[in-house]
Design an enzyme around this catalytic site. Structure first.
Site, PDB file in Angstrom:
ATOM      1  N   HIS A   1      -5.871  61.753  41.275  1.00 33.59           N
ATOM      2  CA  HIS A   1      -6.343  63.003  40.670  1.00 33.59           C
ATOM      3  C   HIS A   1      -5.584  64.247  41.115  1.00 33.59           C
ATOM      4  O   HIS A   1      -5.820  65.335  40.598  1.00 33.59           O
ATOM      5  CB  HIS A   1      -7.833  63.200  40.966  1.00 33.59           C
TER       6      HIS A   1
HETATM    7  C1  UD1 Z   1     -10.887  69.556  43.222  1.00 32.92           C
HETATM    8  C2  UD1 Z   1     -10.246  70.078  44.515  1.00 32.92           C
HETATM    9  C3  UD1 Z   1      -9.526  68.946  45.228  1.00 32.92           C
HETATM   10  C4  UD1 Z   1     -10.444  67.763  45.433  1.00 32.92           C
HETATM   11  C5  UD1 Z   1     -11.083  67.357  44.111  1.00 32.92           C
HETATM   12  C6  UD1 Z   1     -12.095  66.282  44.369  1.00 32.92           C
HETATM   13  C7  UD1 Z   1      -9.399  72.389  44.593  1.00 32.92           C
HETATM   14  C8  UD1 Z   1      -8.161  73.209  44.624  1.00 32.92           C
HETATM   15  N1  UD1 Z   1      -9.256  71.102  44.231  1.00 32.92           N
HETATM   16  O1  UD1 Z   1      -9.845  69.131  42.367  1.00 32.92           O
HETATM   17  O2  UD1 Z   1      -9.079  69.397  46.486  1.00 32.92           O
HETATM   18  O3  UD1 Z   1      -9.676  66.685  45.929  1.00 32.92           O
HETATM   19  O4  UD1 Z   1     -11.749  68.486  43.534  1.00 32.92           O
HETATM   20  O5  UD1 Z   1     -12.311  65.489  43.242  1.00 32.92           O
HETATM   21  O6  UD1 Z   1     -10.456  72.885  44.876  1.00 32.92           O
HETATM   22  N2  UD1 Z   1     -13.554  68.642  35.349  1.00 32.92           N
HETATM   23  C9  UD1 Z   1     -14.472  68.036  34.523  1.00 32.92           C
HETATM   24  N3  UD1 Z   1     -15.715  67.796  35.037  1.00 32.92           N
HETATM   25  C10 UD1 Z   1     -16.070  68.124  36.303  1.00 32.92           C
HETATM   26  C11 UD1 Z   1     -15.115  68.737  37.132  1.00 32.92           C
HETATM   27  C12 UD1 Z   1     -13.854  68.986  36.661  1.00 32.92           C
HETATM   28  O7  UD1 Z   1     -14.198  67.725  33.369  1.00 32.92           O
HETATM   29  O8  UD1 Z   1     -17.221  67.867  36.702  1.00 32.92           O
HETATM   30  C13 UD1 Z   1     -12.194  68.908  34.815  1.00 32.92           C
HETATM   31  C14 UD1 Z   1     -12.076  70.327  34.322  1.00 32.92           C
HETATM   32  O9  UD1 Z   1     -11.309  70.324  33.177  1.00 32.92           O
HETATM   33  C15 UD1 Z   1     -11.292  71.003  35.401  1.00 32.92           C
HETATM   34  C16 UD1 Z   1     -10.433  69.869  35.961  1.00 32.92           C
HETATM   35  O10 UD1 Z   1     -11.246  68.699  35.824  1.00 32.92           O
HETATM   36  O11 UD1 Z   1     -10.547  72.065  34.915  1.00 32.92           O
HETATM   37  C17 UD1 Z   1     -10.079  70.068  37.401  1.00 32.92           C
HETATM   38  O12 UD1 Z   1     -11.243  70.349  38.170  1.00 32.92           O
HETATM   39  P1  UD1 Z   1     -11.173  71.267  39.477  1.00 32.92           P
HETATM   40  O13 UD1 Z   1     -12.496  71.284  40.154  1.00 32.92           O
HETATM   41  O14 UD1 Z   1     -10.538  72.556  39.168  1.00 32.92           O
HETATM   42  O15 UD1 Z   1     -10.144  70.495  40.381  1.00 32.92           O
HETATM   43  P2  UD1 Z   1     -10.083  68.970  40.799  1.00 32.92           P
HETATM   44  O16 UD1 Z   1      -8.838  68.406  40.223  1.00 32.92           O
HETATM   45  O17 UD1 Z   1     -11.372  68.299  40.528  1.00 32.92           O
HETATM   46  N1  UDP Z   2     -15.366  58.364  45.052  1.00 29.03           N
HETATM   47  C1  UDP Z   2     -16.467  57.868  44.357  1.00 29.03           C
HETATM   48  N2  UDP Z   2     -16.284  57.387  43.091  1.00 29.03           N
HETATM   49  C2  UDP Z   2     -15.063  57.340  42.501  1.00 29.03           C
HETATM   50  C3  UDP Z   2     -13.948  57.847  43.220  1.00 29.03           C
HETATM   51  C4  UDP Z   2     -14.132  58.368  44.491  1.00 29.03           C
HETATM   52  O1  UDP Z   2     -17.579  57.861  44.878  1.00 29.03           O
HETATM   53  O2  UDP Z   2     -14.968  56.865  41.358  1.00 29.03           O
HETATM   54  C5  UDP Z   2     -15.588  58.962  46.384  1.00 29.03           C
HETATM   55  C6  UDP Z   2     -14.727  58.435  47.508  1.00 29.03           C
HETATM   56  O3  UDP Z   2     -15.321  57.318  48.114  1.00 29.03           O
HETATM   57  C7  UDP Z   2     -14.645  59.615  48.444  1.00 29.03           C
HETATM   58  C8  UDP Z   2     -14.724  60.803  47.517  1.00 29.03           C
HETATM   59  O4  UDP Z   2     -15.230  60.319  46.285  1.00 29.03           O
HETATM   60  O5  UDP Z   2     -15.766  59.702  49.297  1.00 29.03           O
HETATM   61  C9  UDP Z   2     -13.343  61.374  47.379  1.00 29.03           C
HETATM   62  O6  UDP Z   2     -13.287  62.240  46.319  1.00 29.03           O
HETATM   63  P1  UDP Z   2     -11.913  62.718  45.710  1.00 29.03           P
HETATM   64  O7  UDP Z   2     -10.904  61.636  45.846  1.00 29.03           O
HETATM   65  O8  UDP Z   2     -12.229  63.207  44.355  1.00 29.03           O
HETATM   66  O9  UDP Z   2     -11.564  63.972  46.613  1.00 29.03           O
HETATM   67  P2  UDP Z   2     -10.665  64.165  47.918  1.00 29.03           P
HETATM   68  O10 UDP Z   2     -11.252  63.348  48.999  1.00 29.03           O
HETATM   69  O11 UDP Z   2      -9.267  63.756  47.545  1.00 29.03           O
HETATM   70  O12 UDP Z   2     -10.722  65.629  48.176  1.00 29.03           O
END
Ligand code: UD1
Ligand code: UDP
Length: 370
Positions: free
Chosen positions: A212
């Site tokens: 992601h």
């Molecule tokens: C964010 C965090 C990242 C973390 C990740 C966990 C920052 C800079 N990034 O990244 O560090 O690893 O969360 O998963 O804070 N979206 C949906 N539904 C949701 C959430 C997001 O559709 O519930 C889509 C939206 O289009 C959004 C895009 O995903 O614009 C990215 O979401 P965003 O929260 O900005 O960043 P992540 O890539 O999720």
């Molecule tokens: N995770 C989950 N379901 C999924 C993918 C990840 O429960 O389908 C959990 C995973 O075990 C971990 C957390 O989500 O605890 C990590 O989230 P993510 O990778 O989105 O964020 P990051 O840790 O990179 O910030």
């Protein structure tokens, strides 16, 4: 887990969170704080599968506020969350603010606490990738700069902070709360095997992948290479797809490659842990997964340019560029059982499952009566 009694009034500790990993790693702290906590959800993650599903899994109470910042740009998320926290803290300031990790939510919570001179606790302080291309590196450095209690998960993190001149009196070595998160919800082997049957998978004979990071999925060439390499593996690859990655795959026209993988919706935590522990190995760019593998003893190929979690490199994790996924997998596949047996002898570098209790105790010791 036994939590110490702490002398802070109901609702006086604001836990600001907004994304899946923050919920996972703050869940036990929220439970330990009991009625002293008010959970403020920025809404950065808003889909059920990335947010409410995790509140349900951990049995933690619904947030007292949602700030609705989801889907905005990075600056937009920080600005909106900060604005909304400003209004809340102006009318009633909590005695302590707790944030976790390195997201936009983390930074917004930190800046709001700083603006109101409220003691700020940073859970998972001191991680550094030294990779300034990542928004998370800026978020964590900026948050550490204004934190009043820096809960460092490992000696490496403590060393990073001390090296940057953070006063040692502000730092506590706590371990990482992910250990108790996994320990609390990892299902028993019987339940895991029922889940494998449901998915038509065999223990040790599939790969679990999560991708992601913007560095991977916002770059069409890099994303394509990752999917090609996953599709070339000899084992079935299960890919619970993050919404960001799903949107990018659609816009880059990578649907054909996705159809060669077992693409599913993001999994609930219990299901994800079950599949992780039963997988042969993982391929991921997740931060949390790099830590979790050290609990259930599976190897992970980390597809990243850099990592802020060097503790598991060379043991549970290998850091590789996208075009080296199959080659790294091949080196494990020749004796996967041997690799698992070797990892089973290693302790997790992330602590003993008491980090949340230590953090709650430290909050009470430092800030009760503040
Ligand atoms: C964010 C965090 C990242 C973390 C990740 C966990 C920052 C800079 N990034 O990244 O560090 O690893 O969360 O998963 O804070 N979206 C949906 N539904 C949701 C959430 C997001 O559709 O519930 C889509 C939206 O289009 C959004 C895009 O995903 O614009 C990215 O979401 P965003 O929260 O900005 O960043 P992540 O890539 O999720
Ligand atoms: N995770 C989950 N379901 C999924 C993918 C990840 O429960 O389908 C959990 C995973 O075990 C971990 C957390 O989500 O605890 C990590 O989230 P993510 O990778 O989105 O964020 P990051 O840790 O990179 O910030």
């Amino acid at each position: 887990m036994d939590f110490p009694a702490i002398d802070l009034p109901p609702g006086s500790v604001a836990v600001v969170l907004g994304t899946r990993p923050e919920i996972v790693k703050l869940a036990h702290i929220i439970s330990g704080l009991g009625d002293r906590v008010q959970v403020i959800h920025t809404g950065q993650h808003y889909d059920y599968a990335l947010s409410a599903a995790f509140f349900d899994a951990f049995g933690i109470p619904e947030p007292s506020a949602f700030l609705g910042v989801g889907g905005k740009t990075r600056a937009g998320q920080i600005a909106s969350a900060l604005g909304a926290l400003d209004e809340r803290f102006a009318s009633e300031a909590p005695k302590v603010v707790v944030v976790q990790g390195d997201t936009n939510t983390t930074l917004a919570g930190a800046l709001a606490a700083n603006a109101y001179e409220i003691p700020l606790v940073h859970v998972e302080a001191g991680l550094r990738s030294r990779d300034r291309r990542m928004p998370e590196e800026h978020n964590r450095v900026l948050t550490d700069a204004v934190a009043d209690l820096l809960c460092a998960p490992t000696d490496v993190a403590v060393g990073n902070l001390v090296g940057e001149g953070v006063p040692e009196t502000l730092i506590e070595l706590t371990g990482n709360t992910v250990i108790e998160a996994v320990g609390g919800l990892m299902p028993e082997p019987g339940k895991r095997s029922a889940l494998l049957d449901e998915y038509g998978l065999e223990s040790g004979k599939f790969v679990l992948s999560t991708i992601h990071r913007p560095e991977n999925v916002d770059d069409p060439d890099r994303y394509e290479t990752i999917l090609e390499q996953l599709a070339a593996l000899d084992l079935p690859v299960v890919l619970p797809l993050h919404p960001r990655s799903k949107k990018r795959a659609e816009s880059f026209g990578l649907g054909d490659l996705l159809s060669r993988l077992r693409v599913i919706e993001p999994l609930g935590y219990v299901e994800f842990l079950a599949l992780s522990a039963e997988s042969g190995f993982l391929v991921s760019d997740s931060g949390g997964v790099q830590e979790e593998v050290s609990v259930y003893k599976r190897p992970v190929i980390v597809v990243r340019r850099s990592t802020e979690r060097p503790e598991v490199l060379g043991t549970f994790a290998r850091l590789v560029e996208p075009d080296a996924i199959t080659e790294t997998a091949a080196s494990w596949l020749s004796d996967l059982e041997g690799v698992h047996a070797q990892l089973a002898t290693l302790e997790s570098p992330y602590g003993d499952g008491s980090a949340s209790a230590r953090i709650v105790e430290a909050i009470g010791r430092r800030f009760a009566g503040a």
